[in-house]
Design a protein around this motif. Sequence first.
Motif: not given
Length: 159
Positions: A50, A54, A58
Amino acid sequence: MSEPLIEVLEKLGKLHESLYKLSLEKTTIIKENDMESLQQILKDEQTHITAINTLEVERQRLAKEFLHTEKDVTISDCIEAAPIELKEKLSTLQTKIVNIIEKLKEQNELNQSLIYLSLQYVNMSLDMIQPKPESYTYGRPNQPKAPQKPSFTAFDSKA
């Protein structure tokens, strides 16, 4: 200008290394048949995945900003467009991430093979405990065979 991109790539590299260490631990746990620890490792891996996802979002956003584009951008694209002083740093990070991902992939394939072999062993053990009855009757070759009920059960209800 591209300092946040470098920071994100460094974090991605560290997370992948940590995930690789977890996969090494998982190999040992699978060999020891420790189901409780395996469940905890799987939770830890999911947390890492996870976080990696993420950071990847980014990274993609920062890479698009760096190249002033809206299309998907790779690290190689950033290396080509980067100033000379950043090319080496980006190239080093790219190599580090690619290498750790390859090692992680190999380790996961090993873990998958170990789990598959364990499952085969369990199935073989179950087959030895509860053999399948063979049919010794003759029937018409075109007639479908009716399913047979097992003649042996592991639970004796008369006891």
